[in-house]
Design an enzyme around this catalytic site. Structure first.
Site, PDB file in Angstrom:
ATOM      1  N   HIS A   1       0.843  -1.187   0.000  1.00 19.86           N
ATOM      2  CA  HIS A   1       0.000   0.000   0.000  1.00 19.86           C
ATOM      3  C   HIS A   1       0.885   1.247   0.000  1.00 19.86           C
ATOM      4  O   HIS A   1       2.105   1.153   0.201  1.00 19.86           O
ATOM      5  CB  HIS A   1      -0.953   0.001   1.207  1.00 19.86           C
ATOM      6  CG  HIS A   1      -0.279   0.001   2.541  1.00 19.86           C
ATOM      7  ND1 HIS A   1      -0.246  -1.100   3.369  1.00 19.86           N
ATOM      8  CD2 HIS A   1       0.399   0.970   3.193  1.00 19.86           C
ATOM      9  CE1 HIS A   1       0.419  -0.806   4.476  1.00 19.86           C
ATOM     10  NE2 HIS A   1       0.826   0.447   4.395  1.00 19.86           N
TER      11      HIS A   1
HETATM   12  P1  TYD Z   1      -2.196  -3.990   7.514  1.00 12.66           P
HETATM   13  O1  TYD Z   1      -2.393  -2.601   6.998  1.00 12.66           O
HETATM   14  O2  TYD Z   1      -2.762  -5.122   6.722  1.00 12.66           O
HETATM   15  O3  TYD Z   1      -0.671  -4.235   7.722  1.00 12.66           O
HETATM   16  P2  TYD Z   1       0.454  -4.206   6.560  1.00 12.66           P
HETATM   17  O4  TYD Z   1      -0.211  -3.738   5.320  1.00 12.66           O
HETATM   18  O5  TYD Z   1       1.460  -3.222   7.048  1.00 12.66           O
HETATM   19  O6  TYD Z   1       0.976  -5.551   6.429  1.00 12.66           O
HETATM   20  O7  TYD Z   1      -2.769  -4.041   8.992  1.00 12.66           O
HETATM   21  C1  TYD Z   1      -3.361  -5.192   9.528  1.00 12.66           C
HETATM   22  C2  TYD Z   1      -4.570  -4.811  10.362  1.00 12.66           C
HETATM   23  O8  TYD Z   1      -4.190  -4.025  11.479  1.00 12.66           O
HETATM   24  C3  TYD Z   1      -5.590  -4.006   9.566  1.00 12.66           C
HETATM   25  O9  TYD Z   1      -6.880  -4.463   9.928  1.00 12.66           O
HETATM   26  C4  TYD Z   1      -5.397  -2.605  10.073  1.00 12.66           C
HETATM   27  C5  TYD Z   1      -4.899  -2.795  11.483  1.00 12.66           C
HETATM   28  N1  TYD Z   1      -4.019  -1.745  11.961  1.00 12.66           N
HETATM   29  C6  TYD Z   1      -4.431  -0.904  12.990  1.00 12.66           C
HETATM   30  O10 TYD Z   1      -5.550  -1.014  13.507  1.00 12.66           O
HETATM   31  N2  TYD Z   1      -3.583   0.060  13.440  1.00 12.66           N
HETATM   32  C7  TYD Z   1      -2.350   0.222  12.918  1.00 12.66           C
HETATM   33  O11 TYD Z   1      -1.587   1.124  13.368  1.00 12.66           O
HETATM   34  C8  TYD Z   1      -1.923  -0.645  11.847  1.00 12.66           C
HETATM   35  C9  TYD Z   1      -0.559  -0.483  11.216  1.00 12.66           C
HETATM   36  C10 TYD Z   1      -2.790  -1.607  11.411  1.00 12.66           C
END
Ligand code: TYD
Length: 139
Positions: free
Chosen positions: A50
């Site tokens: 992303h």
């Molecule tokens: P995600 O965005 O999928 O992590 P990455 O793309 O970095 O691998 O995040 C996983 C889940 O955690 C998603 O449901 C969003 C949640 N999340 C939060 O609630 N707070 C945060 O600070 C982050 C980074 C993720």
């Protein structure tokens, strides 16, 4: 222009072991509002995929290693992060992916704002379109 912006941290370690201290708006080029960490990443799992419209982040591999791919929509560069003495800046409008997490990898991320799903661009084609149209200015 390099898509990989690294910040080297001063080592405060001595013969007892390592120590690094980071100050918001000093060693970290923004005011930190949120901290999160990624750990115990399962074998073969990649994360990220992303970009953010406004958020700035600094990621530090405080244990183990992982490979970052940074993508401006025009160019891609990658780097293996494996040092607690160095952080990688994830700027706004930078598509980023993390791959090849070692089993012991702990990736600490310092973020300039609270979690906001509306700030995410999770669709790569949409990201490319925004870059093409210059919808979000780089700074
Ligand atoms: P995600 O965005 O999928 O992590 P990455 O793309 O970095 O691998 O995040 C996983 C889940 O955690 C998603 O449901 C969003 C949640 N999340 C939060 O609630 N707070 C945060 O600070 C982050 C980074 C993720």
């Amino acid at each position: 222009m390099s898509l990989i912006k690294l910040i080297d941290f001063k080592s405060l370690g001595d013969d007892r072991g390592g120590l690094v201290a980071l100050g918001a708006n000093k060693d970290i080029p923004f005011n930190v509002k949120r901290v999160y960490y990624i750990f115990a990443t399962q074998s073969g799992v990649s994360r990220g995929f992303h970009a953010h419209k406004k958020l700035k982040q600094l990621a530090i591999c405080i244990a183990g290693s992982c490979r970052f791919v940074m993508d401006s929509g025009l160019d891609k560069q990658e780097i293996i992060m494996d040092s607690p003495h160095q952080g990688i800046v994830i700027d706004k409008m930078q598509w980023h992916e993390m791959h090849d997490f070692s089993l012991d990898c702990v990736l600490l991320v310092l973020a300039s704002d609270y979690y906001d799903e509306d700030d995410y661009i999770r669709d790569y084609d949409k990201f490319l379109q925004l870059v093409k149209n210059n919808d979000y200015s780089y700074s």
